[in-house]
Design a protein around this motif. Sequence first.
Motif, short mmCIF file in Angstrom:
data_model
loop_
_atom_site.label_atom_id
_atom_site.label_comp_id
_atom_site.label_asym_id
_atom_site.label_seq_id
_atom_site.Cartn_x
_atom_site.Cartn_y
_atom_site.Cartn_z
N ARG A 239 0.80 -1.22 0.00
CA ARG A 239 0.00 0.00 0.00
C ARG A 239 0.84 1.28 0.00
N ALA A 242 2.93 2.55 -3.27
CA ALA A 242 2.06 2.89 -4.41
C ALA A 242 1.34 4.20 -4.19
N GLU A 243 0.85 4.40 -2.99
CA GLU A 243 0.18 5.66 -2.70
C GLU A 243 1.15 6.83 -2.85
N ASP A 246 1.23 7.42 -6.52
CA ASP A 246 -0.08 7.51 -7.17
C ASP A 246 -0.25 6.40 -8.22
N ILE A 247 0.15 5.20 -7.86
CA ILE A 247 0.04 4.04 -8.75
C ILE A 247 -1.15 3.19 -8.30
N THR A 248 -1.97 2.81 -9.26
CA THR A 248 -3.14 1.97 -8.99
C THR A 248 -2.83 0.52 -9.30
N ARG A 250 -4.71 -2.96 -9.98
CA ARG A 250 -6.02 -3.57 -10.26
C ARG A 250 -5.86 -5.09 -10.28
N ARG A 286 -0.39 2.28 -13.77
CA ARG A 286 -1.19 1.20 -13.20
C ARG A 286 -0.41 -0.10 -13.23
N SER A 394 -10.12 -3.88 -6.95
CA SER A 394 -9.48 -2.70 -7.55
C SER A 394 -9.19 -1.70 -6.45
N ASP A 395 -7.93 -1.36 -6.29
CA ASP A 395 -7.53 -0.47 -5.20
C ASP A 395 -6.33 0.37 -5.59
N HIS A 396 -6.16 1.47 -4.83
CA HIS A 396 -4.87 2.14 -4.77
C HIS A 396 -4.13 1.45 -3.65
N GLN A 398 -0.32 -0.32 -2.08
CA GLN A 398 1.12 -0.43 -2.16
C GLN A 398 1.65 -1.12 -0.93
#
Length: 410
Positions: A239, A242-243, A246-248, A250, A286, A394-396, A398
């Motif tokens: 989580r 990635a946050e 700003d990477i998603t 999926r 992404r 599907s989440d943000h 990292q």
Amino acid sequence: MDSLLIAIVSGLVGLLLGVAGMHAFRVSELQRAAGIDVDEPTMPAGATEVLASLGLAYIVVDTVDGVVRANPAAYAFGLVRGHTVVHQELLALTARVRADGVIIDQDRELPRGLQGESSIVVHLRVAPLGDEYILVLAEDRTEFSRTEAVRNDFVANVSHELKTPVGAISLLTETIEDAADDEVAIRRFAQRLQLESVRLAALVQDIIELSRVQGKNVVHAGLPVDLDEVISEAVDRSRLPAEAKDITIRVGGSLPRWVHGDHDQLTMAFRNLIDNAVRYSPEGTRVGVGLSSRDGIAQVTITDQGIGISPEDQERIFERFYRVDAARSRQTGGTGLGLSIVKHVITNHGGEVSLWSQQGKGSTFTVRIPELEEGQEPGEPEDGAPADDVGPRSDHVQSDRARAGEGGTE
């Protein structure tokens, strides 16, 4: 006329006598041969039983290096062909033992195959056997030698990798001491010291994880594992990084059957792959995680939109400490062990991991693991759907790996 007739008769009589003599000589020779006992080559009493119990390849040769006895292992190793010793190196050793009577112990790498297309490493023990024979014992050390070479190479690489952060920490400590009156310099050096400490901790942790992966027998110690749950946990642990970029991520699809293995190892492997995808992807892009099942095989694909990997580097990407871009790896905190850990984990589970990549278009890692048969998954509802099925996600998301580089590719 009478004298001519007498000459002819005398010639015939002489011929008959000659034939009779030859026949008598032949009969005599046959009778003499029948009375001679020709002994087959014999081994000392009990030698055959002892050799059979050793569990090693063995060859017994006579005074002219003819093969008197050899077991199937000697033929399988390519040491003997027919009744002949194949390798001149072995014949040189038997000649030395025959001349000196001294037992020889040696390791040799010998060609193997009809054309010598491969090789085998054997430990040879050559010794006299009775008064007439030479015994050659051979133990296959090929795998042992390969493992020893890998271990030595690993130790050398670890030593080299540890030198950089340890040396940097030592140098920074001395620099901070010399700049005691410069607060700005101390703050800058302290930040660099913290970075090197994190890198050192990451490297040590990955070495520990790799050692743990190599030391555990998943076949005997494994349990049924829900890969849906493993992927969910690996994604959730990804989580924070990635946050920050700003990477998603999926996640699509699901895996209806469980696999046999180790939950923690699999989580670590997929976490490494996801962290790696995030680390080498540009901001605002992404990462896709696809789950599917076909013909008893669970398949997980992890796709990024990163910088991609050249064909030359793809061939070595799973090697320990191999980095595509060493400078970039230092910036991202990679240790060079992440993909090696992944490879070991998936192989231990009877699976395979492959890579597709194109420079400038990203990379896709595909993991395939055999599934358990129907009815072997615990906690499965009557309708056959796996328990705790999370379905598409599907989440943000990292990694909560606060330290830089843990589990990264490079």
